[in-house]
Design an enzyme around this catalytic site. Structure first.
Site, PDB file in Angstrom:
ATOM      1  N   GLY A   1       0.866  -1.195   0.000  1.00 54.95           N
ATOM      2  CA  GLY A   1       0.000   0.000   0.000  1.00 54.95           C
ATOM      3  C   GLY A   1       0.894   1.234   0.000  1.00 54.95           C
ATOM      4  O   GLY A   1       2.055   1.174  -0.405  1.00 54.95           O
TER       5      GLY A   1
ATOM      6  N   ARG B   1       1.650  -3.855  12.658  1.00 54.63           N
ATOM      7  CA  ARG B   1       0.964  -4.141  13.918  1.00 54.63           C
ATOM      8  C   ARG B   1       1.605  -5.390  14.523  1.00 54.63           C
ATOM      9  O   ARG B   1       1.916  -6.347  13.804  1.00 54.63           O
ATOM     10  CB  ARG B   1      -0.529  -4.402  13.696  1.00 54.63           C
ATOM     11  CG  ARG B   1      -1.373  -3.160  13.488  1.00 54.63           C
ATOM     12  CD  ARG B   1      -1.458  -2.267  14.736  1.00 54.63           C
ATOM     13  NE  ARG B   1      -2.304  -1.108  14.556  1.00 54.63           N
ATOM     14  CZ  ARG B   1      -1.884   0.101  14.175  1.00 54.63           C
ATOM     15  NH1 ARG B   1      -0.614   0.331  13.936  1.00 54.63           N
ATOM     16  NH2 ARG B   1      -2.744   1.097  14.053  1.00 54.63           N
TER      17      ARG B   1
ATOM     18  N   GLU C   1       1.153  -4.534  23.512  1.00 51.82           N
ATOM     19  CA  GLU C   1       1.742  -3.243  23.904  1.00 51.82           C
ATOM     20  C   GLU C   1       1.073  -2.705  25.159  1.00 51.82           C
ATOM     21  O   GLU C   1      -0.139  -2.843  25.293  1.00 51.82           O
ATOM     22  CB  GLU C   1       1.559  -2.232  22.747  1.00 51.82           C
ATOM     23  CG  GLU C   1       2.370  -2.626  21.537  1.00 51.82           C
ATOM     24  CD  GLU C   1       2.137  -1.714  20.327  1.00 51.82           C
ATOM     25  OE1 GLU C   1       1.508  -0.653  20.492  1.00 51.82           O
ATOM     26  OE2 GLU C   1       2.572  -2.074  19.243  1.00 51.82           O
TER      27      GLU C   1
ATOM     28  N   HIS D   1       6.491   1.777  19.359  1.00 55.74           N
ATOM     29  CA  HIS D   1       5.377   2.140  18.463  1.00 55.74           C
ATOM     30  C   HIS D   1       5.413   3.633  18.131  1.00 55.74           C
ATOM     31  O   HIS D   1       4.527   4.390  18.530  1.00 55.74           O
ATOM     32  CB  HIS D   1       4.021   1.743  19.079  1.00 55.74           C
ATOM     33  CG  HIS D   1       2.921   1.676  18.037  1.00 55.74           C
ATOM     34  ND1 HIS D   1       1.860   0.831  18.137  1.00 55.74           N
ATOM     35  CD2 HIS D   1       2.736   2.366  16.875  1.00 55.74           C
ATOM     36  CE1 HIS D   1       1.055   0.994  17.077  1.00 55.74           C
ATOM     37  NE2 HIS D   1       1.574   1.930  16.303  1.00 55.74           N
TER      38      HIS D   1
HETATM   39  C1  GLV Z   1      -0.331   4.036  14.089  1.00 51.90           C
HETATM   40  O1  GLV Z   1      -0.018   2.982  14.504  1.00 51.90           O
HETATM   41  C2  GLV Z   1      -1.257   4.220  13.003  1.00 51.90           C
HETATM   42  O2  GLV Z   1      -1.910   3.271  12.590  1.00 51.90           O
HETATM   43  O3  GLV Z   1      -1.379   5.357  12.529  1.00 51.90           O
END
Ligand code: GLV
Length: 321
Positions: free
Chosen positions: A156, A239, A268, A286
Site C-alpha cells: 500500500g 501491527r 503493547e 510504536h
Molecule cells: C499508528 O499505529 C497508526 O496506525 O497510525
C-alpha cells in the site's frame, strides 16, 4: 441550534483543541491514561463525534452502547482497535488519517532496517557499558544493505514508500500484496511481484506493511521464519500481532534469521521477555508516525473529519462510507 458535542478520549495537541473549539462543546480527557471501556461508554453519551486513539478498544459490545455517536474519528491510519463492520451496523461512521504519515512511517521502517543491519543499538549500548576498549578487525560486523534484496510485504502507500527508499540504496525490490500493482507503478518502483514463499526465500530484508485483520494475525510464524534466509532481517512497523512474537524471539535466539527491527508488539506496551533478551532485536515503542509534524497533522486531519461531520458534510477520510 444546540451545539454539537465531541469526546476526545486522550491527550492531543493544543492546535487540535484550538481547531475544534469554535465548532463544538469539547469533553477533553487531557491525560495519557485515557478512559476505561465503561468510562468511554459513559462519556460518549450525548456526543456526536469521538476522537479516538489506537489504545481505545471499540469492540462490537462497546459500539452497541454508543447510541448518540455518528462518527469515530481515529487519530491513526490503522483502525484494528475498532470493529468497523459492527460500527457500520450500528450506523457509526469511522474515519482515519491516511497519507499524512506515509513517509514518516517509511522513514522509521528504514531506520530500523539500517539499525538492525548495522547493529547501531548494540554498538550504542556497548559504548555506554564501557566495553569499547580497542578497535578490532571484526568488531560489530553487520550486514550490507546496498545492492541486496528488499522484500515488501503489503504494498500500500507505506510499503511503496519503503520500496522507494530501497531504490535509493540500490536494492532489488520484491513485493507481495493482495493485488498486484499497476504496471507503471511496478516500473517506477522497479519492484517485482512475487508469491509469499518467494518473498520469504529470496529477501535479505522483509518489511511488513499489511493491516492487521484475522487474515493477517500471525502471518509471520514458525514456517515463515524458517523459510527466511539465515542472514535475513525482519522489520515490523505495521501491527504487533502480525508476527508471532515468542516465535520471532526463538528465531532470533536460534539464529534462523540474523536480526529484526520491531516497532509494534503483540501486547503493547508489554514486550515478550524472550524478545527483550535478544541482542539482535532493535526495538522501538510504536513510534512509526511520531515526528512532530506528522503527529500534529494526524490530529488535525482527525479534527477536520469531525468538523465535516458536525457541519453535515461527508468526512473526507471514511473507512466505511
Ligand atoms: C499508528 O499505529 C497508526 O496506525 O497510525
Amino acid at each position: 441550534m444546540p451545539r454539537p458535542h465531541i469526546l476526545i478520549t486522550k491527550r492531543v495537541f493544543p492546535e487540535t483543541i484550538a481547531l475544534l473549539e469554535p465548532h463544538a462543546e469539547l469533553d477533553y480527557v487531557a491525560n495519557d491514561d485515557g478512559l476505561t471501556t465503561d468510562e468511554l461508554v459513559e462519556s460518549a453519551r450525548g456526543k456526536q463525534v469521538i476522537l479516538s486513539q489506537i489504545t481505545d478498544r471499540l469492540s462490537r459490545e462497546v459500539l452497541a452502547k454508543l447510541t448518540d455517536v455518528k462518527l469515530i474519528a481515529q487519530i491513526a491510519v490503522g483502525y484494528d482497535n475498532i470493529d468497523v463492520p459492527a460500527a457500520t451496523e450500528a450506523g457509526i461512521l469511522v474515519s482515519n488519517t491516511p497519507g499524512v504519515l506515509t513517509d514518516t512511517t517509511a522513514d522509521l521502517a528504514f531506520a530500523l532496517l539500517l539499525a538492525a543491519a548495522r547493529r547501531i543499538a548494540e554498538g550504542h549500548q556497548y559504548i555506554h557499558a564501557g566495553k569499547w576498549t580497542r578497535w578490532t578487525i571484526d568488531l560489530m560486523m553487520g550486514h550490507d544493505i546496498h545492492h541486496r534484496t528488499l522484500g515488501v510485504w503489503g504494498m500500500g502507500r507505506i510499503g511503496q514508500a519503503v520500496a522507494r527508499r530501497g531504490l535509493g540504496f540500490s536494492m532489488r525490490v520484491l513485493y507481495h500484496n493482495r493485488t498486484r500493482l499497476a504496471p507503471e507503478i511496478e516500473r517506477e518502483l522497479n519492484a517485482e511481484y512475487v508469491t509469499q514463499d518467494r518473498l520469504l526465500a529470496e529477501s535479505d530484508f522483509i518489511s511488513v506493511h499489511v493491516p492487521l485483520s484475522e487474515k493477517t494475525r500471525h502471518l509471520i510464524g514458525e514456517r515463515e521464519l524458517r523459510m527466511m534466509k539465515k542472514d535475513a532481517i525482519l522489520v515490523n512497523t505495521a501491527r504487533g500481532p502480525i508476527v508471532d512474537e515468542p516465535m520471532l524471539a526463538r528465531a532470533l535466539r536460534e539464529k534462523w534469521i540474523a536480526a529484526a527491527g520491531i516497532d509494534v508488539f503483540e501486547h503493547e506496551p508489554t514486550v515478550h521477555p524472550d524478545l527483550l533478551a535478544c541482542e539482535n532485536a532493535v526495538l522501538a515503542p510504536h513510534v512509526g508516525s511520531a515526528s512532530v509534524a506528522t503527529r500534529t497533522r494526524m490530529t488535525v486531519m482527525a479534527a477536520e473529519n469531525a468538523i465535516a461531520m458536525i457541519a453535515g458534510k461527508r468526512p473526507p477520510n471514511l473507512v466505511n462510507p
